[in-house]
Enzyme design. Structure first.
Site, PDB file in Angstrom:
ATOM      1  N   ARG A 170      -1.619   3.317  -7.680  1.00  0.00           N
ATOM      2  CA  ARG A 170      -0.312   3.071  -7.052  1.00  0.00           C
ATOM      3  C   ARG A 170       0.422   1.916  -7.719  1.00  0.00           C
ATOM      4  O   ARG A 170       1.642   1.956  -7.914  1.00  0.00           O
ATOM      5  CB  ARG A 170      -0.496   2.784  -5.562  1.00  0.00           C
ATOM      6  CG  ARG A 170      -0.845   4.049  -4.778  1.00  0.00           C
ATOM      7  CD  ARG A 170      -1.135   3.755  -3.327  1.00  0.00           C
ATOM      8  NE  ARG A 170      -0.004   3.148  -2.636  1.00  0.00           N
ATOM      9  CZ  ARG A 170      -0.119   2.428  -1.509  1.00  0.00           C
ATOM     10  NH1 ARG A 170      -1.305   2.229  -0.973  1.00  0.00           N
ATOM     11  NH2 ARG A 170       0.944   1.915  -0.944  1.00  0.00           N
ATOM     12  N   ASP A 181       5.840  -2.315  -1.986  1.00  0.00           N
ATOM     13  CA  ASP A 181       6.153  -2.109  -3.408  1.00  0.00           C
ATOM     14  C   ASP A 181       6.968  -3.224  -4.067  1.00  0.00           C
ATOM     15  O   ASP A 181       7.068  -3.276  -5.292  1.00  0.00           O
ATOM     16  CB  ASP A 181       6.844  -0.750  -3.624  1.00  0.00           C
ATOM     17  CG  ASP A 181       8.127  -0.570  -2.793  1.00  0.00           C
ATOM     18  OD1 ASP A 181       8.816  -1.581  -2.512  1.00  0.00           O
ATOM     19  OD2 ASP A 181       8.440   0.580  -2.440  1.00  0.00           O
ATOM     20  N   HIS A 197       3.691  -5.145   6.116  1.00  0.00           N
ATOM     21  CA  HIS A 197       2.406  -4.574   5.695  1.00  0.00           C
ATOM     22  C   HIS A 197       1.864  -5.212   4.422  1.00  0.00           C
ATOM     23  O   HIS A 197       1.001  -4.644   3.767  1.00  0.00           O
ATOM     24  CB  HIS A 197       2.538  -3.046   5.536  1.00  0.00           C
ATOM     25  CG  HIS A 197       2.761  -2.327   6.831  1.00  0.00           C
ATOM     26  ND1 HIS A 197       3.178  -1.021   6.924  1.00  0.00           N
ATOM     27  CD2 HIS A 197       2.607  -2.757   8.121  1.00  0.00           C
ATOM     28  CE1 HIS A 197       3.278  -0.672   8.213  1.00  0.00           C
ATOM     29  NE2 HIS A 197       2.952  -1.713   8.947  1.00  0.00           N
ATOM     30  N   CYS A 237      -8.934 -12.972  -1.003  1.00  0.00           N
ATOM     31  CA  CYS A 237     -10.393 -13.065  -1.013  1.00  0.00           C
ATOM     32  C   CYS A 237     -10.939 -12.412   0.247  1.00  0.00           C
ATOM     33  O   CYS A 237     -10.441 -12.669   1.340  1.00  0.00           O
ATOM     34  CB  CYS A 237     -10.785 -14.547  -1.067  1.00  0.00           C
ATOM     35  SG  CYS A 237     -12.559 -14.811  -0.920  1.00  0.00           S
ATOM     36  N   CYS A 257     -11.365 -17.426   1.425  1.00  0.00           N
ATOM     37  CA  CYS A 257     -11.633 -18.818   1.035  1.00  0.00           C
ATOM     38  C   CYS A 257     -10.377 -19.524   0.545  1.00  0.00           C
ATOM     39  O   CYS A 257     -10.363 -20.739   0.408  1.00  0.00           O
ATOM     40  CB  CYS A 257     -12.738 -18.879  -0.020  1.00  0.00           C
ATOM     41  SG  CYS A 257     -12.131 -18.655  -1.693  1.00  0.00           S
ATOM     42  N   CYS A 295     -13.994 -18.307  -5.496  1.00  0.00           N
ATOM     43  CA  CYS A 295     -15.406 -18.234  -5.082  1.00  0.00           C
ATOM     44  C   CYS A 295     -16.154 -17.042  -5.668  1.00  0.00           C
ATOM     45  O   CYS A 295     -17.363 -16.913  -5.471  1.00  0.00           O
ATOM     46  CB  CYS A 295     -15.518 -18.224  -3.558  1.00  0.00           C
ATOM     47  SG  CYS A 295     -15.106 -16.636  -2.820  1.00  0.00           S
ATOM     48  N   SER A 305       9.104   7.249   8.954  1.00  0.00           N
ATOM     49  CA  SER A 305       8.783   8.335   9.883  1.00  0.00           C
ATOM     50  C   SER A 305       8.697   7.803  11.310  1.00  0.00           C
ATOM     51  O   SER A 305       8.616   8.578  12.255  1.00  0.00           O
ATOM     52  CB  SER A 305       7.469   9.003   9.477  1.00  0.00           C
ATOM     53  OG  SER A 305       6.441   8.041   9.400  1.00  0.00           O
TER      54      SER A 305
HETATM   55  P1  OAD Z   1       6.151   7.842   5.798  1.00  0.00           P
HETATM   56  O1  OAD Z   1       5.637   8.503   4.565  1.00  0.00           O
HETATM   57  O2  OAD Z   1       5.412   8.044   7.065  1.00  0.00           O
HETATM   58  O3  OAD Z   1       7.639   8.342   6.081  1.00  0.00           O
HETATM   59  C1  OAD Z   1       8.616   8.376   5.086  1.00  0.00           C
HETATM   60  C2  OAD Z   1       9.914   8.793   5.723  1.00  0.00           C
HETATM   61  O4  OAD Z   1      10.920   8.736   4.723  1.00  0.00           O
HETATM   62  C3  OAD Z   1       9.931  10.216   6.270  1.00  0.00           C
HETATM   63  O5  OAD Z   1      10.441  10.206   7.580  1.00  0.00           O
HETATM   64  C4  OAD Z   1      10.850  10.965   5.322  1.00  0.00           C
HETATM   65  O6  OAD Z   1      11.617  11.973   5.978  1.00  0.00           O
HETATM   66  C5  OAD Z   1      11.763   9.853   4.847  1.00  0.00           C
HETATM   67  N1  OAD Z   1      12.384  10.069   3.528  1.00  0.00           N
HETATM   68  C6  OAD Z   1      11.931  10.799   2.486  1.00  0.00           C
HETATM   69  N2  OAD Z   1      12.774  10.720   1.459  1.00  0.00           N
HETATM   70  C7  OAD Z   1      13.807   9.917   1.837  1.00  0.00           C
HETATM   71  C8  OAD Z   1      15.009   9.445   1.212  1.00  0.00           C
HETATM   72  N3  OAD Z   1      15.319   9.786  -0.028  1.00  0.00           N
HETATM   73  N4  OAD Z   1      15.817   8.642   1.940  1.00  0.00           N
HETATM   74  C9  OAD Z   1      15.506   8.281   3.211  1.00  0.00           C
HETATM   75  N5  OAD Z   1      14.389   8.694   3.848  1.00  0.00           N
HETATM   76  C10 OAD Z   1      13.555   9.502   3.176  1.00  0.00           C
HETATM   77  O7  OAD Z   1       6.347   6.295   5.447  1.00  0.00           O
HETATM   78  P2  OAD Z   1       6.479   5.046   6.429  1.00  0.00           P
HETATM   79  O8  OAD Z   1       7.268   5.395   7.639  1.00  0.00           O
HETATM   80  O9  OAD Z   1       6.912   3.909   5.614  1.00  0.00           O
HETATM   81  O10 OAD Z   1       1.204   1.683   6.201  1.00  0.00           O
HETATM   82  O11 OAD Z   1       4.975   4.861   6.842  1.00  0.00           O
HETATM   83  C11 OAD Z   1       4.631   3.768   7.614  1.00  0.00           C
HETATM   84  C12 OAD Z   1       3.324   3.201   7.176  1.00  0.00           C
HETATM   85  O12 OAD Z   1       2.314   4.202   7.166  1.00  0.00           O
HETATM   86  C13 OAD Z   1       3.294   2.670   5.755  1.00  0.00           C
HETATM   87  O13 OAD Z   1       3.789   1.360   5.657  1.00  0.00           O
HETATM   88  C14 OAD Z   1       1.857   2.695   5.427  1.00  0.00           C
HETATM   89  C15 OAD Z   1       1.550   4.079   5.930  1.00  0.00           C
HETATM   90  O14 OAD Z   1       0.266   4.371   6.123  1.00  0.00           O
HETATM   91  C16 OAD Z   1       0.213   0.978   5.674  1.00  0.00           C
HETATM   92  O15 OAD Z   1      -0.159   1.127   4.536  1.00  0.00           O
HETATM   93  C17 OAD Z   1      -0.377  -0.010   6.623  1.00  0.00           C
HETATM   94 ZN    ZN Z   2     -12.865 -16.593  -2.378  1.00  0.00          ZN
END
Ligand code: OAD
Ligand code: ZN
Length: 247
Positions: free
Chosen positions: A63, A97, A112, A120, A124, A148, A187
């Site tokens: 990624r 990102d 997030h 770490c 630490c 560490c 989403s």
């Molecule tokens: P999701 O992948 O769940 O949702 C992405 C959303 O973006 C969807 O509702 C799509 O319809 C929309 N989408 C797609 N293309 C788009 C565009 N060009 N313009 C606008 N919207 C668009 O991603 P997140 O909601 O960010 O957490 O997910 C939340 C969290 O779940 C993430 O931060 C991550 C994930 O697991 C962690 O890693 C803790």
């Molecule tokens: Zn450490």
């Protein structure tokens, strides 16, 4: 909306993976959300890391490489521009990102964490930035704490972990006091981020959703723009400015 557009002083924005989709960063729940056969929920957990740190680091390395080749798009740039126009502006992102910062946004609340920081596993020292792409993991060597020598991990929030306290407090406060909240490309299913627009709604904010797909928020938002962010957001901002000048 009750408040005239030119009286809007306080704006909060919540972004998710969708805002970076047009930059080439895959979303989590979209069609291209899988890596090999894994879903994010299978890899972004403390358990997965404990079981197979190499696999999880491989995923993050992939990624990081992918994101390193991505540039901010017009939606990121519009938000960076808007920041300068409001006295009270909070950009809350679930994205790791770093594209908001690259677009010029100065203060970003990273709910997030960041894929460009490590920390770490023994906690630490404070997390550190590491933008090496790709990481050298030849022979099974994994990133280590420079202090560490313990195993390092990405400084991101995994499923089942709590969010960084300061970021969550700032995000909640912004949701409570904003007059307008923009919700872009999420989403709206992962908590607690998903509840921020509901907090704003309850406090009487005008909530705008920009997302080509319906979400659990769509029914209650005041305005829903079913379009990709890179075209919808710049246009929405132009309309706002026109409303302000016309009065
Ligand atoms: P999701 O992948 O769940 O949702 C992405 C959303 O973006 C969807 O509702 C799509 O319809 C929309 N989408 C797609 N293309 C788009 C565009 N060009 N313009 C606008 N919207 C668009 O991603 P997140 O909601 O960010 O957490 O997910 C939340 C969290 O779940 C993430 O931060 C991550 C994930 O697991 C962690 O890693 C803790
Ligand atoms: Zn450490």
């Amino acid at each position: 909306m009750d408040i005239p557009w030119h009286d809007i002083r306080s704006v909060a924005v919540l972004t998710g993976a969708g805002i970076s989709a047009e930059s080439g960063v895959p979303t989590f729940r979209g069609e291209d959300g899988l890596w090999r056969t894994y879903r994010a929920e299978d890899l972004a957990t403390p358990d997965a890391f404990c079981r197979d740190p190499h696999l999880v680091w491989e995923w993050y390395d992939w990624r990081r490489g992918l994101i390193a080749g991505c540039r901010p798009n017009a939606a990121h740039r519009t938000l960076a521009h808007m920041e300068r126009r409001f006295d009270d502006w909070t950009l809350i992102t679930q994205n790791v990102d770093g594209l908001h910062q690259l677009a010029g946004s100065r203060s970003v609340v990273e709910l997030h964490g960041s894929i460009w920081r490590m920390r770490c596993t023994q906690e630490c020292q404070t997390p550190w930035e590491d933008r090496t792409v790709p990481l050298s993991m030849a022979g099974g060597a994994l990133p280590r704490c420079p202090n560490c020598g313990s195993l390092a991990r990405p400084d991101v929030v995994w499923f089942g972990e709590s969010l960084p306290g300061e970021a969550l407090t700032a995000a909640l406060a912004a949701a409570q006091r904003c007059q307008v909240m923009l919700v872009v490309g999420t989403s709206a299913v992962v908590q607690p981020a998903a509840s921020l627009p509901l907090v704003a709604l309850r406090r009487g904010a005008y909530v705008v959703e920009i997302n080509p797909q319906p979400t659990p928020l769509s029914d209650t938002a005041h305005e829903v723009i079913r379009e990709p962010a890179a075209s919808a957001l710049p246009r929405w901002w132009q309309t706002w400015q026109r409303r302000v000048t016309v009065g």
